[in-house]
Design a protein around this motif. Structure first.
Motif, mmCIF file in Angstrom:
data_model
loop_
_atom_site.group_PDB
_atom_site.id
_atom_site.type_symbol
_atom_site.label_atom_id
_atom_site.label_comp_id
_atom_site.label_asym_id
_atom_site.label_seq_id
_atom_site.Cartn_x
_atom_site.Cartn_y
_atom_site.Cartn_z
ATOM 1 N N ASN A 49 0.821 -1.214 0.000
ATOM 2 C CA ASN A 49 0.000 0.000 0.000
ATOM 3 C C ASN A 49 0.857 1.268 0.000
ATOM 4 O O ASN A 49 0.577 2.223 -0.736
ATOM 5 C CB ASN A 49 -0.924 -0.033 1.221
ATOM 6 N N LYS A 50 1.908 1.254 0.805
ATOM 7 C CA LYS A 50 2.787 2.437 0.899
ATOM 8 C C LYS A 50 3.469 2.729 -0.435
ATOM 9 O O LYS A 50 3.659 3.888 -0.808
ATOM 10 C CB LYS A 50 3.848 2.223 1.989
ATOM 11 N N GLU A 51 3.860 1.660 -1.152
ATOM 12 C CA GLU A 51 4.532 1.852 -2.446
ATOM 13 C C GLU A 51 3.524 2.331 -3.503
ATOM 14 O O GLU A 51 3.855 3.180 -4.331
ATOM 15 C CB GLU A 51 5.225 0.565 -2.899
ATOM 16 N N PHE A 52 2.309 1.805 -3.459
ATOM 17 C CA PHE A 52 1.281 2.307 -4.387
ATOM 18 C C PHE A 52 0.946 3.770 -4.064
ATOM 19 O O PHE A 52 0.710 4.574 -4.968
ATOM 20 C CB PHE A 52 0.017 1.447 -4.360
ATOM 21 N N TYR A 53 0.928 4.100 -2.772
ATOM 22 C CA TYR A 53 0.707 5.506 -2.406
ATOM 23 C C TYR A 53 1.835 6.373 -2.964
ATOM 24 O O TYR A 53 1.589 7.477 -3.474
ATOM 25 C CB TYR A 53 0.598 5.697 -0.883
ATOM 26 N N SER A 54 3.070 5.880 -2.890
ATOM 27 C CA SER A 54 4.215 6.623 -3.447
ATOM 28 C C SER A 54 4.005 6.875 -4.938
ATOM 29 O O SER A 54 4.257 7.982 -5.433
ATOM 30 C CB SER A 54 5.527 5.843 -3.249
ATOM 31 N N ALA A 55 3.547 5.848 -5.643
ATOM 32 C CA ALA A 55 3.272 5.991 -7.080
ATOM 33 C C ALA A 55 2.219 7.069 -7.307
ATOM 34 O O ALA A 55 2.344 7.921 -8.193
ATOM 35 C CB ALA A 55 2.809 4.661 -7.665
ATOM 36 N N TYR A 56 1.201 7.045 -6.478
ATOM 37 C CA TYR A 56 0.082 7.991 -6.571
ATOM 38 C C TYR A 56 0.558 9.420 -6.286
ATOM 39 O O TYR A 56 0.173 10.373 -6.959
ATOM 40 C CB TYR A 56 -0.964 7.559 -5.554
ATOM 41 N N LEU A 57 1.423 9.534 -5.277
ATOM 42 C CA LEU A 57 1.981 10.832 -4.881
ATOM 43 C C LEU A 57 2.812 11.420 -6.023
ATOM 44 O O LEU A 57 2.665 12.591 -6.377
ATOM 45 C CB LEU A 57 2.840 10.659 -3.626
ATOM 46 N N TYR A 58 3.672 10.591 -6.615
ATOM 47 C CA TYR A 58 4.536 11.079 -7.700
ATOM 48 C C TYR A 58 3.739 11.359 -8.973
ATOM 49 O O TYR A 58 4.109 12.229 -9.762
ATOM 50 C CB TYR A 58 5.686 10.103 -7.959
ATOM 51 N N LEU A 59 2.658 10.627 -9.148
ATOM 52 C CA LEU A 59 1.759 10.927 -10.265
ATOM 53 C C LEU A 59 1.153 12.323 -10.075
ATOM 54 O O LEU A 59 0.997 13.090 -11.036
ATOM 55 C CB LEU A 59 0.659 9.867 -10.313
ATOM 56 N N ASP A 60 0.855 12.653 -8.833
ATOM 57 C CA ASP A 60 0.326 13.978 -8.508
ATOM 58 C C ASP A 60 1.388 15.059 -8.747
ATOM 59 O O ASP A 60 1.080 16.142 -9.247
ATOM 60 C CB ASP A 60 -0.144 13.982 -7.053
ATOM 61 N N PHE A 61 2.636 14.756 -8.394
ATOM 62 C CA PHE A 61 3.747 15.691 -8.652
ATOM 63 C C PHE A 61 3.876 15.906 -10.169
ATOM 64 O O PHE A 61 4.073 17.022 -10.631
ATOM 65 C CB PHE A 61 5.079 15.131 -8.140
ATOM 66 N N SER A 62 3.797 14.806 -10.922
ATOM 67 C CA SER A 62 3.898 14.874 -12.380
ATOM 68 C C SER A 62 2.782 15.756 -12.934
ATOM 69 O O SER A 62 3.006 16.595 -13.814
ATOM 70 C CB SER A 62 3.813 13.462 -12.967
#
Ligand code: MG
Length: 170
Positions: free
Chosen positions: A15-28
């Motif tokens: 979950n934490k790694e998927f959240y990281s993906a989601y967070l960086y998608l938001d940065f992008s």
């Protein structure tokens, strides 16, 4: 038989790694909206890597016959006043992820779960690289971010980042 605490932490890390993906998608998304496509690309590649990390934990659990439970992914809720805030939030997040990996490692060590420790070795090294990358980006932004021509070149440099599959294969 895997220690229940180690199992819970490994499952949580998906979950934490998927959240990281989601967070960086938001940065992008943030940088795309500002027409800084190179920065947007850099964080898009980062998001893809985080998805890979999630899948490595997922696959490891399955390979070890441990139950996988997928939980809801939190909404990225950070707001930014300037571009540098995004970069700093990225570094802060990676330092947090390092602490999570260390917690799993400590629990595996305590439970004499040497297989999980070996699996996590790759992530220990990876987190060192993630923190270095985030720090380097901040340094470059400090040096070049305030001059539009330099920012243009930095944006071009970041546009060249390409996705590569993780070196760890399960
Ligand atoms: Mg990660």
């Amino acid at each position: 038989m895997v220690n229940p605490k180690v199992h819970a932490l490994l499952n949580q890390q998906i979950n934490k790694e998927f959240y990281s993906a989601y967070l960086y998608l938001d940065f992008s998304n943030y940088f795309k909206a500002k027409s800084l496509d190179g920065f947007a690309n850099w964080y898009m590649v980062q998001a893809q890597e985080e998805r890979d990390h999630a899948m490595l934990f997922y696959t490891y659990l399955q390979n070890e016959n441990m139950t996988v439970t997928l939980e809801a992914i939190d909404k990225p809720d950070k707001t930014f006043e300037c571009d540098m805030d995004v970069l700093k939030a990225g570094l802060e997040h990676e330092i947090y992820v390092t602490s999570l990996i260390n917690d799993i490692y400590a629990a595996a060590y305590e439970g004499r779960d040497f297989r999980t420790m070996q699996f996590l070795d790759w992530f220990v090294k990876e987190q060192g690289e993630e923190e270095t990358n985030a720090n380097d980006l901040i340094s470059k932004m400090e040096l070049f971010g305030s001059d539009p021509r330099s920012l243009y070149l930095l944006n071009q440099e970041l546009a060249a980042r390409v996705y590569t599959a993780p070196s760890l294969v399960l």
